[in-house]
Design a protein around this motif. Structure first.
Motif, short mmCIF file in Angstrom:
data_model
loop_
_atom_site.label_atom_id
_atom_site.label_comp_id
_atom_site.label_asym_id
_atom_site.label_seq_id
_atom_site.Cartn_x
_atom_site.Cartn_y
_atom_site.Cartn_z
N TRP A 90 38.61 38.06 18.19
CA TRP A 90 39.94 38.56 18.90
C TRP A 90 39.75 40.68 19.52
CZ3 TRP A 90 43.65 41.86 18.02
CH2 TRP A 90 43.90 42.23 16.45
N LEU A 91 38.75 41.47 18.86
CA LEU A 91 38.73 42.36 19.35
C LEU A 91 37.84 43.28 19.93
CD1 LEU A 91 39.19 44.59 16.29
CD2 LEU A 91 40.82 44.41 17.91
N ALA A 92 37.10 41.82 20.91
CA ALA A 92 36.37 41.56 22.00
C ALA A 92 36.67 41.09 23.47
CB ALA A 92 34.25 41.50 21.30
N PHE A 93 36.84 41.20 24.65
CA PHE A 93 37.14 40.25 25.51
C PHE A 93 35.69 39.17 25.82
CE2 PHE A 93 38.56 44.40 27.48
CZ PHE A 93 39.99 43.72 27.68
N THR A 94 36.13 38.23 26.41
CA THR A 94 34.63 37.31 26.47
C THR A 94 34.11 37.69 28.18
OG1 THR A 94 36.33 35.70 27.94
CG2 THR A 94 36.38 34.93 25.53
N GLU A 95 32.66 36.96 27.97
CA GLU A 95 32.59 37.24 29.27
C GLU A 95 33.32 36.92 30.48
OE1 GLU A 95 30.53 39.77 31.46
OE2 GLU A 95 29.97 39.89 29.44
N MET A 98 38.57 33.70 23.04
CA MET A 98 39.41 34.60 24.06
C MET A 98 41.30 35.17 22.87
SD MET A 98 41.04 33.29 27.32
CE MET A 98 42.11 32.35 26.93
N SER A 99 41.26 36.38 23.82
CA SER A 99 42.51 36.46 23.38
C SER A 99 43.40 37.09 24.00
CB SER A 99 42.51 38.04 21.83
OG SER A 99 43.81 38.22 21.69
N LYS A 100 44.60 36.54 24.34
CA LYS A 100 45.43 36.50 25.14
C LYS A 100 46.20 37.76 25.07
CE LYS A 100 47.53 32.85 25.65
NZ LYS A 100 48.71 31.75 25.48
N TYR A 101 46.09 38.14 23.65
CA TYR A 101 46.97 39.98 23.54
C TYR A 101 46.29 40.40 23.76
CZ TYR A 101 49.33 43.05 20.65
OH TYR A 101 49.58 44.16 19.86
N LEU A 102 44.55 41.16 23.50
CA LEU A 102 44.28 41.71 23.74
C LEU A 102 43.95 42.28 25.84
CD1 LEU A 102 42.16 43.50 22.57
CD2 LEU A 102 40.18 41.96 23.42
N LEU A 103 44.13 41.13 26.56
CA LEU A 103 44.29 41.02 27.91
C LEU A 103 45.09 41.74 28.29
CD1 LEU A 103 42.87 37.51 29.01
CD2 LEU A 103 42.14 39.97 29.84
N ASP A 104 46.05 41.04 27.21
CA ASP A 104 47.59 41.98 27.98
C ASP A 104 47.61 43.54 27.24
OD1 ASP A 104 48.64 39.56 29.00
OD2 ASP A 104 50.24 38.80 26.96
N LYS A 105 46.95 43.64 25.79
CA LYS A 105 47.69 44.89 25.09
C LYS A 105 46.08 45.59 26.66
CE LYS A 105 48.27 47.56 21.98
NZ LYS A 105 49.17 48.07 22.29
N PHE A 106 44.83 45.52 27.16
CA PHE A 106 44.20 46.35 27.92
C PHE A 106 45.10 46.30 29.82
CE2 PHE A 106 42.47 46.04 31.91
CZ PHE A 106 40.94 47.27 31.67
N LEU A 107 46.25 45.72 29.86
CA LEU A 107 46.64 45.51 31.12
C LEU A 107 47.36 46.56 30.70
CD1 LEU A 107 46.54 42.23 31.78
CD2 LEU A 107 45.60 43.78 33.89
N TYR A 108 48.13 46.47 29.80
CA TYR A 108 49.59 47.44 29.30
C TYR A 108 49.42 49.60 29.41
CZ TYR A 108 53.17 49.16 26.88
OH TYR A 108 54.85 50.00 26.56
N THR A 109 48.16 48.98 28.20
CA THR A 109 47.81 50.74 28.10
C THR A 109 47.25 51.49 29.33
OG1 THR A 109 46.16 50.16 27.65
CG2 THR A 109 47.82 50.45 26.00
N VAL A 110 46.37 50.55 30.09
CA VAL A 110 45.76 50.70 31.06
C VAL A 110 47.10 51.49 32.37
CG1 VAL A 110 44.05 51.11 33.16
CG2 VAL A 110 43.65 50.07 31.33
N ASP A 111 48.05 50.76 32.81
CA ASP A 111 48.94 50.54 33.78
C ASP A 111 50.03 52.26 33.14
OD1 ASP A 111 50.55 50.40 35.71
OD2 ASP A 111 51.70 49.11 34.45
N ARG A 112 49.66 52.50 32.16
CA ARG A 112 51.18 53.06 31.55
C ARG A 112 50.62 54.44 31.33
NH1 ARG A 112 52.89 48.86 31.83
NH2 ARG A 112 55.20 48.11 31.33
N GLU A 154 36.24 37.04 30.51
CA GLU A 154 37.79 38.17 30.87
C GLU A 154 36.96 39.54 31.36
OE1 GLU A 154 40.09 36.75 26.65
OE2 GLU A 154 38.75 38.02 26.57
N ARG A 155 35.88 39.38 31.09
CA ARG A 155 34.95 41.11 31.50
C ARG A 155 34.93 41.23 32.73
NH1 ARG A 155 31.84 39.62 26.88
NH2 ARG A 155 32.58 40.97 24.95
N ARG A 156 33.98 40.03 33.17
CA ARG A 156 34.46 39.69 34.67
C ARG A 156 35.64 39.75 35.34
NH1 ARG A 156 35.90 36.81 37.99
NH2 ARG A 156 37.20 35.41 36.82
#
Length: 119
Positions: free
Chosen positions: A53-58, A1-15, A60-62
């Protein structure tokens, strides 16, 4: 699991207003597209550098597909990133501050110490 990847998704989508709308209308499709197309590019990785770390866990995806901000927070996603993105997606469906109050109520069961949100 990568909290950074989760946060990067949320950040880039929001912008990006287009991505916000895509995430609102087709969360599963956007998560799949973003993970496959954007994760490595945004993190400046070449295709040969694929790592877990370049992929979400299942899990996280859910949570991302279901817009489950509580589960995302429990996994360590930064609450300001989920709040701002989810306000952009859902505040229009509610009266003034109704969404923000519902967001907080959904996380009321979480007590200190909060999940670590450091990346």
């Amino acid at each position: 699991m990568s909290k950074y990847l989760l946060d990067k998704f949320l950040y880039t989508v929001d912008r990006d207003p287009e991505l916000v709308e895509r995430y609102r209308e087709d969360p599963a499709g956007l998560v799949t597209w973003w993970e496959g197309e954007m994760a490595g590019k945004l993190l400046n990785c070449v295709p040969d550098e694929r790592t877990t770390w370049l992929a979400f866990t299942e899990e996280e995806r859910r949570a991302l597909r279901e817009h489950d901000h509580v589960a995302l927070f429990e996994m360590g996603a930064h609450p300001f990133l989920t709040l701002t993105l989810f306000i952009a997606m859902f505040e229009r469906d509610h009266g003034p501050l109704e969404y923000q109050k519902a967001y907080g109520r959904a996380m009321r069961h979480i007590s200190l110490p909060y999940p670590d949100i450091a990346t």
